[in-house]
Every structure is written in C-alpha cells, then in structure tokens.
Design an enzyme around this catalytic site. Sequence first.
Site, PDB file in Angstrom:
ATOM      1  NE  ARG A 437      -4.319   1.558   1.981  1.00 20.38           N
ATOM      2  CZ  ARG A 437      -5.026   2.295   2.831  1.00 20.38           C
ATOM      3  NH1 ARG A 437      -4.529   2.631   3.998  1.00 20.38           N
ATOM      4  NH2 ARG A 437      -6.227   2.706   2.523  1.00 20.38           N
ATOM      5  CG  ASP A 473      -5.658   1.166  10.143  1.00 22.20           C
ATOM      6  OD1 ASP A 473      -5.375  -0.041  10.181  1.00 22.20           O
ATOM      7  OD2 ASP A 473      -6.503   1.646   9.367  1.00 22.20           O
ATOM      8  CG  ASP A 543     -10.621  -2.882   6.246  1.00 24.41           C
ATOM      9  OD1 ASP A 543     -10.971  -2.304   7.284  1.00 24.41           O
ATOM     10  OD2 ASP A 543      -9.534  -2.651   5.677  1.00 24.41           O
TER      11      ASP A 543
HETATM   12  C1  GLA Z   1      -7.682   0.454   6.888  1.00 26.70           C
HETATM   13  C2  GLA Z   1      -8.820   0.391   7.881  1.00 26.70           C
HETATM   14  C3  GLA Z   1     -10.023   1.110   7.312  1.00 26.70           C
HETATM   15  C4  GLA Z   1      -9.636   2.539   7.001  1.00 26.70           C
HETATM   16  C5  GLA Z   1      -8.451   2.596   6.070  1.00 26.70           C
HETATM   17  C6  GLA Z   1      -7.942   4.012   5.902  1.00 26.70           C
HETATM   18  O1  GLA Z   1      -7.965  -0.295   5.750  1.00 26.70           O
HETATM   19  O2  GLA Z   1      -9.127  -0.922   8.231  1.00 26.70           O
HETATM   20  O3  GLA Z   1     -11.103   1.064   8.194  1.00 26.70           O
HETATM   21  O4  GLA Z   1      -9.334   3.199   8.206  1.00 26.70           O
HETATM   22  O5  GLA Z   1      -7.375   1.791   6.548  1.00 26.70           O
HETATM   23  O6  GLA Z   1      -6.868   4.098   5.049  1.00 26.70           O
END
Ligand code: GLA
Length: 729
Positions: A437, A473, A543
């Site tokens: 990413r 995160d 997610d």
């Molecule tokens: C991750 C989290 C999501 C969101 C994205 C933001 O994928 O799990 O909920 O916060 O990052 O970039």
Amino acid sequence: MNIRLAVPVLLSLFPLAGSAEIRYVAARKLWHLQAGPVSYVIGVNEKNELQSMYWGKRLWRDDDLQAAHSNPEWASFDNSGNTTPQEYPGWGGGRYIEPCLKVTLPDGVRDLVLHYVSYTIDGNTLRIELKDIGYDLGVTLRYQVFPETGVIRKSALIRNGTRQPLTLESAQSGAWNLPRGEGYRLTYLSGRWAGEWQINREPVHPGMKVIESRRGSTSHQANPWFAIDEGQADEGHGRVWFGALGWSGNWRLSIEQTAHQQVRVTGGFNPFDFSYPLAPGQTLETPPFYAGFTDGGFGEASRILHRFERTEIMPGGVSARPRPVLYNSWEATEFAVNEEGQKALAAKAAKLGVERFVMDDGWFGARNNDHAGLGDWTVNRQKFPHGLGPLIDYVNSLGMDFGLWVEPEMVNPDSNLYRQHPDWAMHFPDRPRTEARNQLVLNMARDDVKNYIFEALDRLLVENPKIAFLKWDMNRNFSEPGWPEAPVAQQKELWVAYTRNVYDIMDRLRRKHPKLEIESCSGGGGRVDLGILSRTDEVWTSDNTDAFDRLRIQEGFSYAYTPKAMMAWVTDVPNFNGRSTPLQYRFLVAMMGSLGIGGNLNKWTDNDMALATRMVELYKSIRTTVQQGKLYRLFSPGAGTFSANEYVSEDGRQAVLFAFRSAQDFGYPPPVVRLSGLDGNAVYRVKTIDRKLAGSLDTVSGDFLMNRGIDLRLGGDFDSTLITFERVP
Ligand code: GLA
C-alpha cells in the site's frame, strides 16, 4: 451431616465462581491451583522435574492427588523426558517434544535441563523457580488464577545468572498438557484481509499442528487462540480446553500429539527467526498465555473468555462504560475529508443518535490518497485551514465526542518524515524495501523512533485536548525486518522490541491522557489479541462490512473475543463484494457487537434516516445486554440459511434474540427457536420490532421459551428480526 461431609456436598451444589486458592501439598510436593470451576495441578517428580498432573473440572480433595512420578522410558528411543508430561521443558536431556526454552551458551553448550528450586505463593499468584542443572540460568514460572472464570495465566521470566552472555532461541510462555488420550479435536481461527475469523475444526493427530504469525503482528491469517475438545462437544455440551496468548508480535501455538498419547499446546514468541541475547543479569519476560476449561461446550468457553476479557483484560474492567454508538467517515469520504464535508456528516450522524464522530484517514500531511503523507502527523491546512479545533467544537456542540484515525507505525516514502529519516524504516542495508500500500514500516524497536512517534501523538492530543478516541491502524506487515544500527547479535530482538515499544506508546498515552480511548485496527481484524486488548477499548473486526459475510466473521470472532470489543458498522450497499442487503438486516447484524455507522449519510433517504434513528435508539436499550451479557449462539450462520444469536443480561432481566434468514429455502419456515440461559420459572414480556413472531405471545415463561420455543415468520432473502424478553418482576 457433620461439617466435613457438608463441605463437599455444598461445594457440589453451588457453583464455585468467585473462589480461588493455591495450595502446596508439601507431603507430595505438588501445587493445587483452584480457580472457580477449574483445578490445575503441578508436581515435582522424583527427578526434580516439574510435571503437569491435571487440568480440568475443579477437584476438592487434595488427598486424592498422588505425588508426581515420571513415566518410564519407551525402549531406547523415548526416554522418560518424552513420556512424562513436562510443565516447562528445556531443550536438552534427550527431549524431542516441543521445548519451552532453547538456548545456546557462550561455550557452545546447547543443553538445558531445568529442575525445580523453590516456590512462593502470594494470594492468587504462584511462582515456581526452575534452574538448569549446571548453569545459573533461571526461569520463574508465574501462575495467576482468576477466581471468577477459572482462567489461569502463565508466563515465564528467563534470567541469565551466569557471567557470560547467552542466546535464547525459543522462549515460550508455557505448555498446557491435556489429559492423556486420543480423539481430541482442535478448533482455531484463520483468514485473510476482509475474510478474517474463519472457524476451522479438525482432529488432532500424532505430530504437530502449528498456527502462527511471522508477520510482525498478530495477523489476519491466524489468531493466537485455540480450543480443544474430545471430539463431540457442541455449543452447550462437552469438555473444552481453550486458551489465548497476549501478544501482538510474532507468536506461535503448537498443538502436539506425542507418540505417547499426550496432547500439549505450547505457545509464546515465535521461534522463527528468533534470537534473543541475554547479557549477564538480564531477563526476558514471555507474553502471558491464558487458558480455561469448561464442560459446558464451546458456547460456555466463549462466555468465560468474554467475561474474562471484560473484567480482567480490557481497560476499566467491570467499571468501563458501555461502548458509544460511533460514526466513521471512511466509507463515505475516504481521503476526501475537509472541514465542511465532515461537519455535514456530523450533523446527520447526530440526528441519528450517534455518540462519537470519528474522522478517518486523509486529515494530515499530503494525504490525498494512499501514496503520500503517512508519518507526517500534522493537520493538512488545505483541508482544515483552522486546524481540527472548529470541527471538534462543532462535533461536541452536537453532543458527540470526537475521534481521529492514525497509523503511527507507518511511513510513506513520499513524506517529510521519510525524506528526513530514511533509516527509520525497517530495512537491510543495500537491499530493496518492499512496499505494501505504498508504505514502509517504521522500526519501532528503535527508542528514538518510538519517542518521536509518542511525541507526535502526544502533541496532537495536547493541541486538541478534546480528541476522545484514536483509531490506531496498521495497514501492512513487516518485510526486510532489519535493524542495521544495532549490533548484529541483537538485530533479531526487533521482533520483540517492536511490539513492546508499540505497547509502551499506548500505555504512556493512556497514562498521560486518562480519558483517551483507543481502537486497535490493522486493515480490519489484523491485530486482535489479549495483549492489544489490554490497552485498547475496542477493535475493528474486519474491513469487510457486508452484513451477510459479517455474520460468519462475527461468529468466528465471538469464539475468542467479547462482542463488547467488536466494532461493527452499518455501511452502504452494494458492498465491495457486490452484495446488497436491506438496511434493517445491516443494522441488526452490526447491533450484535459495538454499533457503528459507516455509510455515506448524504445519500441516505428520509426513510433510511428514520429507520436508522429507531435502530440506534433500540440499540441503546439493549446494548448493555449485548456488550456485557452472555452470548448464546443458537443457530450458526455457517450451518444454513437461518442464524440466530441470543444475549442474556448479566442480571438475567433482559434477553435479546437476533434472527436472520439470509436466503429462503423452498419456502420452508425457519426452524423452531429454543432460547437458552433463561430462568425457567420466570415470566418474560415479549416485544418484537416488526411482528415476525408467530402467534400472539405477550408474556411467556422461561420454560416455554427454552423447551417449546418460538416460531418466526422470516421468509424472503436477507430477512431479519429482533425480539426482546424482559423479565416480569
Ligand atoms: C484500513 C482500515 C479502514 C480505514 C483505512 C484508511 O484499511 O481498516 O477502516 O481506516 O485503513 O486508510
């Protein structure tokens, strides 16, 4: 009845929740750990080895417990160190079973034989000292018993008492030996991004099954939790031994069945790429390894863990308040956040009854997409010309508190932080740095990096004291885990030091900002374990927010972790997988945990808003039961098109039934639903949200609900209902 007879009779009549005792039976050199409904017995055998003797339902009579005695060797190929259940074996003395500790001494000796030295009992904690037969290498085994749940916590403190540095090559928290026998069955959780928490169940065979993470953090792919039964347990019946590690770095559980019908589960730091030097006098403490036992099936095993997590692991314990209803901006605005847009969403969220507004990714640095900005934790002035203050004040004025997304351990190569400190990213010299990413992982094992990140987050919280919540995160796993600045012999310490330092930042932030709450997120459910849970208030489950997939995701999650910690959002349809489900179905799925809303409210119709408002209000009336009650998984979403969960409040006054019909089958009605965990003699008042209960039950007895059960009218695809049962005083 005389008093000596009365005690055991009374003990067998009343549940023992709440009582714990650790006794040393000197005559037979054994310890009897009693915790609630569980007994755990360890002894010192005639060879001075620590031997596992019993783990199961509580025993009351110490006189029944024999002194430990090793088993004989099995021909010339398995000496008694392999046939005798070992409590904390070193690698040495001809042992081929999985060791708890493996070392290399500076003179090249790689033989470790740990013998018993002494013990202390301090309330609910037993400490046993072991030492190698030659070297001054000591291990303190620490056992803590938790009276209410019968959970036992094991950890080991390894000490180099020699005058030379030595190297640990495997350091496990402990081993759990099951009663000798075969036919055991293992349940564990596996997954991947957007598909976490899959339940796997398979026979335990001779040999070793390893579940682990080599990724630097807990991982989506496997979770450090296990349950073992005798092959026939179900939700309500059968013996289940279960456990979980409290560690968010590389971990490993090895489930081993030896050639001598001994099933044992060893867990701790993953020995893969592990090497931990201990200077003279230095110690290493392993992660905690928690385990419990029940003869009430998988459902009871989960309820024990849920209660244990809420009362002993999660911040605030029993006095922690229920989780607030949250709104999160991610799926609505992604990186396109700004003051005006967020205010508009906040106004709508407040109308629904939301209590916490969380702005997700995109608010900092040059963060307009996922190519830049990570590492620069300063507010983006184009998006927020006056800082975050006006948005936070506005959110507060609507009666909500404010939360913010951060990803502190990461850096985009396109960031000021990386331009200034390219060496702060994990790397090996002159080797490529693999991006995921578009980002790299900071080497949090370095104290300068750790302190920098602490200060950046602290500054954010000091400048914006009304930030109530951080969604923390971690969107990728390690690669090239190099630490070139450290002496070569210490570079692999990174695996341990990284996690310790992340914990340290969280602990320091919480100490300095006592009202701050934190959510652990790692691209969904990639960092959920009892280590992170002891410093976070909730976790992001996945997610994948598609409600149908979520039913199974949440079921798997609930095997190991409490619904209170399980953040679940209602999002828009079609979801990322193309599936559309009705709004009520999406709400009811999310209401089985800690409710959040993550849809683009700008696109919600008046009808959607009205339904959502009703659902949020309803959730508030049942959330204590959902978050703090007892969960009964009545019908598994993995078993058919109909699924149902029931939650019963701790005081037994409220029960809530959630039922889902994900697809109709040939027009059959759903099966009869028999409830669980009610008082058979009590009468309950029934309330439905949409009259999908057949017949006209207004009040009904617990016995009827648990034996005759109820019929639901759930017909079409993705149909759903919720029924509450309030005990009539
Ligand atoms: C991750 C989290 C999501 C969101 C994205 C933001 O994928 O799990 O909920 O916060 O990052 O970039």
